[in-house]
Design a protein around this motif. Structure first.
Motif, PDB file in Angstrom:
ATOM      1  N   ARG A 174       0.827  -1.212   0.000  1.00 22.01           N
ATOM      2  CA  ARG A 174       0.000   0.000   0.000  1.00 22.01           C
ATOM      3  C   ARG A 174       0.860   1.260   0.000  1.00 22.01           C
ATOM      4  NH1 ARG A 174      -0.163   2.204   5.070  1.00 22.01           N
ATOM      5  NH2 ARG A 174       0.492   0.837   6.792  1.00 22.01           N
ATOM      6  N   LYS A 175       2.075   1.176   0.529  1.00 22.22           N
ATOM      7  CA  LYS A 175       2.995   2.308   0.501  1.00 22.22           C
ATOM      8  C   LYS A 175       3.922   2.243  -0.711  1.00 22.22           C
ATOM      9  CE  LYS A 175       3.010   3.692   5.308  1.00 22.22           C
ATOM     10  NZ  LYS A 175       2.438   5.020   4.964  1.00 22.22           N
ATOM     11  N   ALA A 176       4.315   1.039  -1.108  1.00 23.73           N
ATOM     12  CA  ALA A 176       5.219   0.885  -2.248  1.00 23.73           C
ATOM     13  C   ALA A 176       4.569   1.311  -3.552  1.00 23.73           C
ATOM     14  CB  ALA A 176       5.674  -0.568  -2.356  1.00 23.73           C
ATOM     15  N   ALA A 177       3.233   1.324  -3.602  1.00 22.49           N
ATOM     16  CA  ALA A 177       2.537   1.687  -4.842  1.00 22.49           C
ATOM     17  C   ALA A 177       2.821   3.121  -5.278  1.00 22.49           C
ATOM     18  CB  ALA A 177       1.026   1.476  -4.687  1.00 22.49           C
ATOM     19  N   VAL A 178       3.375   3.959  -4.383  1.00 23.57           N
ATOM     20  CA  VAL A 178       3.719   5.324  -4.803  1.00 23.57           C
ATOM     21  C   VAL A 178       4.857   5.309  -5.822  1.00 23.57           C
ATOM     22  CG1 VAL A 178       2.962   6.378  -2.648  1.00 23.57           C
ATOM     23  CG2 VAL A 178       5.375   5.779  -2.933  1.00 23.57           C
ATOM     24  N   ILE A 179       5.477   4.171  -6.031  1.00 26.12           N
ATOM     25  CA  ILE A 179       6.513   4.086  -7.066  1.00 26.12           C
ATOM     26  C   ILE A 179       5.924   4.390  -8.440  1.00 26.12           C
ATOM     27  CG2 ILE A 179       8.164   2.534  -8.217  1.00 26.12           C
ATOM     28  CD1 ILE A 179       8.634   1.197  -5.548  1.00 26.12           C
ATOM     29  N   LEU A 180       4.631   4.112  -8.640  1.00 26.82           N
ATOM     30  CA  LEU A 180       4.028   4.439  -9.948  1.00 26.82           C
ATOM     31  C   LEU A 180       4.036   5.954 -10.190  1.00 26.82           C
ATOM     32  CD1 LEU A 180       1.308   2.866 -11.980  1.00 26.82           C
ATOM     33  CD2 LEU A 180       0.983   5.258 -11.402  1.00 26.82           C
ATOM     34  N   PRO A 181       3.495   6.795  -9.274  1.00 26.03           N
ATOM     35  CA  PRO A 181       3.605   8.233  -9.532  1.00 26.03           C
ATOM     36  C   PRO A 181       5.051   8.736  -9.508  1.00 26.03           C
ATOM     37  CG  PRO A 181       2.532   7.818  -7.412  1.00 26.03           C
ATOM     38  CD  PRO A 181       2.599   6.523  -8.135  1.00 26.03           C
ATOM     39  N   ILE A 182       5.930   8.091  -8.759  1.00 20.93           N
ATOM     40  CA  ILE A 182       7.352   8.466  -8.821  1.00 20.93           C
ATOM     41  C   ILE A 182       7.869   8.271 -10.242  1.00 20.93           C
ATOM     42  CG2 ILE A 182       9.682   7.774  -8.114  1.00 20.93           C
ATOM     43  CD1 ILE A 182       8.539   7.207  -5.325  1.00 20.93           C
ATOM     44  N   CYS A 183       7.502   7.154 -10.862  1.00 20.38           N
ATOM     45  CA  CYS A 183       7.927   6.905 -12.244  1.00 20.38           C
ATOM     46  C   CYS A 183       7.279   7.903 -13.207  1.00 20.38           C
ATOM     47  CB  CYS A 183       7.581   5.478 -12.658  1.00 20.38           C
ATOM     48  SG  CYS A 183       8.629   4.203 -11.904  1.00 20.38           S
ATOM     49  N   GLY A 184       6.049   8.323 -12.898  1.00 18.43           N
ATOM     50  CA  GLY A 184       5.396   9.325 -13.740  1.00 18.43           C
ATOM     51  C   GLY A 184       6.105  10.663 -13.676  1.00 18.43           C
ATOM     52  N   LEU A 188      -3.842   3.510  -4.499  1.00 20.54           N
ATOM     53  CA  LEU A 188      -3.091   3.205  -5.720  1.00 20.54           C
ATOM     54  C   LEU A 188      -3.054   1.711  -6.005  1.00 20.54           C
ATOM     55  CD1 LEU A 188      -0.139   5.733  -5.483  1.00 20.54           C
ATOM     56  CD2 LEU A 188      -1.732   5.535  -7.393  1.00 20.54           C
ATOM     57  N   THR A 189      -3.183   0.887  -4.972  1.00 19.51           N
ATOM     58  CA  THR A 189      -3.201  -0.558  -5.217  1.00 19.51           C
ATOM     59  C   THR A 189      -4.403  -0.983  -6.043  1.00 19.51           C
ATOM     60  OG1 THR A 189      -4.238  -0.827  -3.033  1.00 19.51           O
ATOM     61  CG2 THR A 189      -1.865  -1.185  -3.155  1.00 19.51           C
ATOM     62  N   ALA A 190      -5.422  -0.127  -6.148  1.00 17.07           N
ATOM     63  CA  ALA A 190      -6.597  -0.468  -6.956  1.00 17.07           C
ATOM     64  C   ALA A 190      -6.265  -0.530  -8.438  1.00 17.07           C
ATOM     65  CB  ALA A 190      -7.718   0.552  -6.723  1.00 17.07           C
ATOM     66  N   ILE A 191      -5.146   0.076  -8.854  1.00 10.76           N
ATOM     67  CA  ILE A 191      -4.813   0.068 -10.286  1.00 10.76           C
ATOM     68  C   ILE A 191      -3.770  -0.986 -10.616  1.00 10.76           C
ATOM     69  CG2 ILE A 191      -5.495   2.466 -10.578  1.00 10.76           C
ATOM     70  CD1 ILE A 191      -2.620   3.282 -10.565  1.00 10.76           C
ATOM     71  N   LEU A 192      -3.456  -1.857  -9.672  1.00  7.48           N
ATOM     72  CA  LEU A 192      -2.571  -2.978  -9.990  1.00  7.48           C
ATOM     73  C   LEU A 192      -3.196  -3.810 -11.097  1.00  7.48           C
ATOM     74  CD1 LEU A 192      -1.610  -4.065  -6.379  1.00  7.48           C
ATOM     75  CD2 LEU A 192       0.043  -3.448  -8.139  1.00  7.48           C
ATOM     76  N   THR A 193      -2.352  -4.288 -11.998  1.00 12.33           N
ATOM     77  CA  THR A 193      -2.825  -5.126 -13.095  1.00 12.33           C
ATOM     78  C   THR A 193      -1.773  -6.185 -13.372  1.00 12.33           C
ATOM     79  OG1 THR A 193      -3.685  -5.078 -15.349  1.00 12.33           O
ATOM     80  CG2 THR A 193      -1.821  -3.657 -14.895  1.00 12.33           C
ATOM     81  N   ARG A 194      -2.066  -7.070 -14.290  1.00  8.52           N
ATOM     82  CA  ARG A 194      -1.091  -8.056 -14.713  1.00  8.52           C
ATOM     83  C   ARG A 194      -1.107  -8.144 -16.237  1.00  8.52           C
ATOM     84  NH1 ARG A 194       0.748 -11.292 -10.437  1.00  8.52           N
ATOM     85  NH2 ARG A 194       2.392 -11.879 -11.885  1.00  8.52           N
ATOM     86  N   PRO A 195      -0.023  -8.582 -16.843  1.00  8.49           N
ATOM     87  CA  PRO A 195      -0.003  -8.695 -18.302  1.00  8.49           C
ATOM     88  C   PRO A 195      -1.108  -9.630 -18.791  1.00  8.49           C
ATOM     89  CG  PRO A 195       2.199  -8.943 -17.403  1.00  8.49           C
ATOM     90  CD  PRO A 195       1.270  -8.969 -16.236  1.00  8.49           C
ATOM     91  N   THR A 196      -1.702  -9.291 -19.922  1.00  4.77           N
ATOM     92  CA  THR A 196      -2.762 -10.132 -20.492  1.00  4.77           C
ATOM     93  C   THR A 196      -2.189 -11.013 -21.584  1.00  4.77           C
ATOM     94  OG1 THR A 196      -3.319  -8.332 -22.021  1.00  4.77           O
ATOM     95  CG2 THR A 196      -4.548  -8.473 -19.956  1.00  4.77           C
ATOM     96  N   GLU A 240      -1.813  10.541   2.132  1.00  2.13           N
ATOM     97  CA  GLU A 240      -0.356  10.640   2.208  1.00  2.13           C
ATOM     98  C   GLU A 240       0.345   9.667   1.272  1.00  2.13           C
ATOM     99  OE1 GLU A 240       1.219   9.627   6.001  1.00  2.13           O
ATOM    100  OE2 GLU A 240       0.088   7.754   6.173  1.00  2.13           O
ATOM    101  N   ASP A 241      -0.331   8.598   0.870  1.00  6.13           N
ATOM    102  CA  ASP A 241       0.244   7.632  -0.064  1.00  6.13           C
ATOM    103  C   ASP A 241      -0.261   7.845  -1.483  1.00  6.13           C
ATOM    104  OD1 ASP A 241       1.744   6.251   1.939  1.00  6.13           O
ATOM    105  OD2 ASP A 241      -0.106   5.274   2.590  1.00  6.13           O
ATOM    106  N   LEU A 242      -0.768   9.039  -1.761  1.00  2.69           N
ATOM    107  CA  LEU A 242      -1.299   9.464  -3.057  1.00  2.69           C
ATOM    108  C   LEU A 242      -2.522   8.669  -3.499  1.00  2.69           C
ATOM    109  CD1 LEU A 242       1.619  10.809  -3.059  1.00  2.69           C
ATOM    110  CD2 LEU A 242       1.336  10.895  -5.521  1.00  2.69           C
TER     111      LEU A 242
END
Length: 233
Positions: free
Chosen positions: A59-69, A225-233, A208-210
């Motif tokens: 739940r905290k590590a998911a901020v890596i996505l906006p960091i990459c953005g 942000l964990t709600a947007i986790l996905t996997r390759p199709t 605080e975790d975006l």
């Protein structure tokens, strides 16, 4: 085509036409060191995926996505003409001069309270539009159609990784406050009524975790942000 060069602790792997997101997830599941950058550079499309190994709950590590953005915005901002505007959608889309130009995706195993064994962030960016008649898709664009024809794809990939590393280090040292301030200034269409992951509400802010805070009826609901986790199709 020359091979991209990455910062220390990062290594590159050419996906040779296959999907970097799928390859990175499979490689991470099989077990590998963090820092692998899987990439595929076509004439009209840049695709890449980075494997991370966060040591905090998902739940905290998911901020890596906006960091990459933010890392992508900083990378392109350093290479593109100053009039080129880059904005970020909360759930991953990347907009250049108002048109959707690409997206970020995120995959990781486990539950939000678990520390994930790995986390993969994938970038997909259109370099050239699929058709010369761009009027057919007015809401979509491509990098080289927006005055960025001089931006080399390899250089952009290298810069994205470097700026993302800076963002990761800032997060580790200073928490999410600096990320929050920078990301909110780049947010695309984050006002008024917002629909994301099947929920529609009035945007009221970020936690605080975006995570996205929406007013739905009389309640404030959190879309993490964990709600947007996905996997390759």
């Amino acid at each position: 085509m020359s091979e991209p060069s990455f910062p220390p602790l990062f290594t590159g792997q050419d996906a040779a036409g296959s999907d970097p997101f799928a390859r990175a997830c499979a490689t991470a599941e099989a077990g590998c060191d963090a820092g692998l950058v899987v990439y595929d550079l076509a004439a009209d499309l840049l695709r890449a995926a980075i494997i991370f190994a966060p040591d905090v709950p998902l739940r905290k590590a998911a901020v890596i996505l906006p960091i990459c953005g933010v890392g992508f915005q900083n990378a392109l901002g350093a290479l593109a003409p100053p009039e080129v505007a880059v904005h970020l959608g909360w759930d991953g889309p990347i907009y250049v001069n108002g048109g959707r130009c690409g997206a970020l995706k995120m995959a990781a195993p486990g539950q939000p309270e678990d520390e994930p064994d790995w986390l993969v962030i994938a970038l997909e960016l259109a370099l050239w539009p699929p058709s010369e008649d761009t009027g057919l898709t007015p809401d979509e664009t491509a990098l080289y159609a927006e005055g960025c024809a001089e931006v080399d794809a390899i250089t952009l990939l290298e810069s994205w990784v470097r700026h993302t590393l800076v963002g990761i280090n800032t997060w580790v040292d200073s928490g999410t406050a600096p990320l929050h301030r920078e990301w909110i200034g780049l947010a695309h269409a984050l006002e008024g009524k917002v629909t994301v992951k099947g929920k529609t509400g009035t945007y009221t802010g970020l936690d605080e975790d975006l995570g996205l805070l929406l007013k739905i009826g009389d309640k404030i609901e959190l879309v993490p942000l964990t709600a947007i986790l996905t996997r390759p199709t």
